[in-house]
Design a protein around this motif. Sequence first.
Motif, PDB file in Angstrom:
ATOM      1  N   GLU A 161      -4.178  -9.076 -14.364  1.00  0.00           N
ATOM      2  CA  GLU A 161      -3.310  -7.921 -14.555  1.00  0.00           C
ATOM      3  C   GLU A 161      -2.248  -7.949 -13.477  1.00  0.00           C
ATOM      4  O   GLU A 161      -2.480  -8.409 -12.369  1.00  0.00           O
TER       5      GLU A 161
ATOM      6  N   CYS B  96      -2.906 -12.785  -5.017  1.00  0.00           N
ATOM      7  CA  CYS B  96      -2.683 -11.337  -5.112  1.00  0.00           C
ATOM      8  C   CYS B  96      -2.993 -10.772  -6.496  1.00  0.00           C
ATOM      9  O   CYS B  96      -2.801  -9.580  -6.716  1.00  0.00           O
ATOM     10  N   LEU B  97      -3.454 -11.609  -7.441  1.00  0.00           N
ATOM     11  CA  LEU B  97      -3.640 -11.073  -8.795  1.00  0.00           C
ATOM     12  C   LEU B  97      -4.745 -10.026  -8.815  1.00  0.00           C
ATOM     13  O   LEU B  97      -5.659 -10.036  -8.007  1.00  0.00           O
ATOM     14  N   GLY B  98      -4.620  -9.124  -9.757  1.00  0.00           N
ATOM     15  CA  GLY B  98      -5.573  -8.026  -9.863  1.00  0.00           C
ATOM     16  C   GLY B  98      -4.833  -6.770 -10.250  1.00  0.00           C
ATOM     17  O   GLY B  98      -3.604  -6.753 -10.254  1.00  0.00           O
ATOM     18  N   PRO B  99      -5.569  -5.705 -10.565  1.00  0.00           N
ATOM     19  CA  PRO B  99      -4.892  -4.482 -11.004  1.00  0.00           C
ATOM     20  C   PRO B  99      -4.035  -3.853  -9.916  1.00  0.00           C
ATOM     21  O   PRO B  99      -3.094  -3.131 -10.225  1.00  0.00           O
ATOM     22  N   GLY B 100      -4.345  -4.114  -8.642  1.00  0.00           N
ATOM     23  CA  GLY B 100      -3.580  -3.489  -7.561  1.00  0.00           C
ATOM     24  C   GLY B 100      -2.441  -4.364  -7.069  1.00  0.00           C
ATOM     25  O   GLY B 100      -1.923  -4.136  -5.987  1.00  0.00           O
ATOM     26  N   GLU B 101      -2.048  -5.375  -7.875  1.00  0.00           N
ATOM     27  CA  GLU B 101      -0.995  -6.291  -7.427  1.00  0.00           C
ATOM     28  C   GLU B 101       0.321  -5.556  -7.251  1.00  0.00           C
ATOM     29  O   GLU B 101       0.694  -4.742  -8.085  1.00  0.00           O
TER      30      GLU B 101
ATOM     31  N   ARG C 109       4.341  -7.312  -1.947  1.00  0.00           N
ATOM     32  CA  ARG C 109       3.290  -8.038  -1.219  1.00  0.00           C
ATOM     33  C   ARG C 109       3.214  -9.489  -1.707  1.00  0.00           C
ATOM     34  O   ARG C 109       3.141 -10.427  -0.901  1.00  0.00           O
TER      35      ARG C 109
ATOM     36  N   ASP D  13      -2.035  -1.561   0.910  1.00  0.00           N
ATOM     37  CA  ASP D  13      -2.565  -1.558  -0.451  1.00  0.00           C
ATOM     38  C   ASP D  13      -4.088  -1.537  -0.521  1.00  0.00           C
ATOM     39  O   ASP D  13      -4.653  -1.235  -1.570  1.00  0.00           O
ATOM     40  N   ALA D  14      -4.773  -1.878   0.573  1.00  0.00           N
ATOM     41  CA  ALA D  14      -6.235  -1.991   0.516  1.00  0.00           C
ATOM     42  C   ALA D  14      -6.875  -0.619   0.328  1.00  0.00           C
ATOM     43  O   ALA D  14      -6.317   0.397   0.750  1.00  0.00           O
ATOM     44  N   TYR D  15      -8.076  -0.622  -0.295  1.00  0.00           N
ATOM     45  CA  TYR D  15      -8.792   0.645  -0.488  1.00  0.00           C
ATOM     46  C   TYR D  15      -9.210   1.203   0.866  1.00  0.00           C
ATOM     47  O   TYR D  15      -9.098   2.399   1.128  1.00  0.00           O
TER      48      TYR D  15
END
Lengths: 299, 283
Positions: free
Chosen positions: B6, B203-208, B212, B266-268
């Motif tokens: 995503e 960096c792939l993933g929903p939070g991309e 960054r 961006d990190a949780y």
Amino acid sequence: MEEIIFGIGITALAGALAAVAGAAEDTESDIGSQGDPNSQVQLAPQMGYVHRIFNKAIAGEPPAYGLWVALGAGLAWAFMAMQINPILAIVLGSALAVFVQGVYATTAYLGRTASLSKFEQPVYIDILKSMTTVTMAHAFVAIFATVTVCHLMNGALGHPFPLPLLGLVWGIALGAAGSATGNPFYGKERQYQNQAFGAGVPIAASGNIVRYAEAGQRNSIDNGFFSAKLGGPASGICFGLIVFFELWRTVVFEPVAAGWGAIIVGVVVILIFAIIDRYIEVWARKTFGPYTTPEEASS
Amino acid sequence: MTVKVEVGAGGVPHNKVMIYGLVGSFIFLYLTYLNTYLQAPYLAFFGGLAAVAALVWGADTIKHLCSYGLGTGVPSAGMIALGSGVLAALFGATTGVLTPIVTIILAAIIGAITGLLANHVVRMDIPAMVSSLTELAIVGAITVLGLATMACGTFEFLGMITGTFTFLGFTVQTYGMSVIGGGVIAVIFMLGAIAIQHAFNACLGPGEKQDRTLMLAAECGFLSMITVAIISFAFIETYAALLAFLVSVIGWIYTYKRYIDLSKRDAYAWLDAKPIIEPKGGA
């Protein structure tokens, strides 16, 4: 005759170095959950299983090691061109290549983990600090040994390829050996110790990797211990045999039939190994049997 | 087992990134040509900057291409980019002062053919395939040409196949000690291939987030520049190589710090030596 004995000696040394390189490579990649085990480590937080396992996905292992070893060899070549002693040049080249590997590892972990913020997976920077250094140490052993193998081929056996090109070829071979041989120990078994042995990975268990250790929570150093015992040596034997047979057939059979002797022996070696592999596979299936139902699997 | 890919929405439009990348790298490549008017190739580092500009553009292109669900295809996109690019760059280098122009045109043709083959012969049928592979081939070609220029100080073929070594006090010209003859081009190929795919792959993933990812692409570019600068000590004058090394290190430190800051943003959570906190929804 003397030349052949010298060649066989170099072959044995290169094979031994390759075995060390293979073992270190697989341990390094397993600590970083690179290659085959990576998809489950990446998937786990999305399924609600937050974990403390290092996740450094830098391409697959073959391209990644293609870069590390080619870079180590390229830098060593450049240092040798600057009239630096070969041993020092290889050490310096490998050290700089490991620096690049370490930087890539940190950015991969930070990027992957930060992009999973939606699933409440935090960035554990103690993981980053303690595990990157361990992977760098193993990567140094793997890169140094492989660049030395390449230098032996180039310098002692007179291989026509320049050192960086040999580094690229053997780096990819090293990554492929570790990825194919060593990774299943970790990716198929270690991550799924909570499932029945031989059950494979059912869809329902996707992402449900083991997150707790004998004491406390499992991190990738625990996987490093495991890999150093099983997957690492298996990869080492694999890569060592590849390098040994490759050089042995060339050194001994090159003069036969204007080089065709080495090619024919290479094909024969592949056939012998294919027969051995088939025999082992059939034997293992007969002995351990296919996985059928949970009741039968207890034996 | 594939992981769903995503990408984050928003950010700078892709066409804008492409224009900045193309024009920027083109200008940087021609700046290295000014080396012919200097005593030593002090401007060689502009080749590396051309590669950085191209890599940032390439990372954005890969993000667009791979949003069609190519999970494990991200690293292969980098390989095909550099594979098509190295051909164009080496052929283009034989055309003297026209090198950057010929390289870009040739790379576009090779990339378009690859894209058409992928879509119509291999039948991958991905809408963005032809345009993306065209862009990626150009990016790959500029990266190879830029880093090779940085290593030997010129983008002309003769400079890439001629090296020198000193034997008994005499300086001898040989093919074996050159960028191509010594196999350094193989190192440049792998540096580019990993750098171009790493930014999006990492960096792939929903939070991309685009800023960054692109910052990471620039970081990978500067990191590659550092190693090429060290290799260039074997080919060009010490001070020119030292200048290239300093530029790369400063660029790398800046982009690496910025990337860590953006990751922190961006990190949780950003934890040190803390146990697993189970999600509120439960596992």
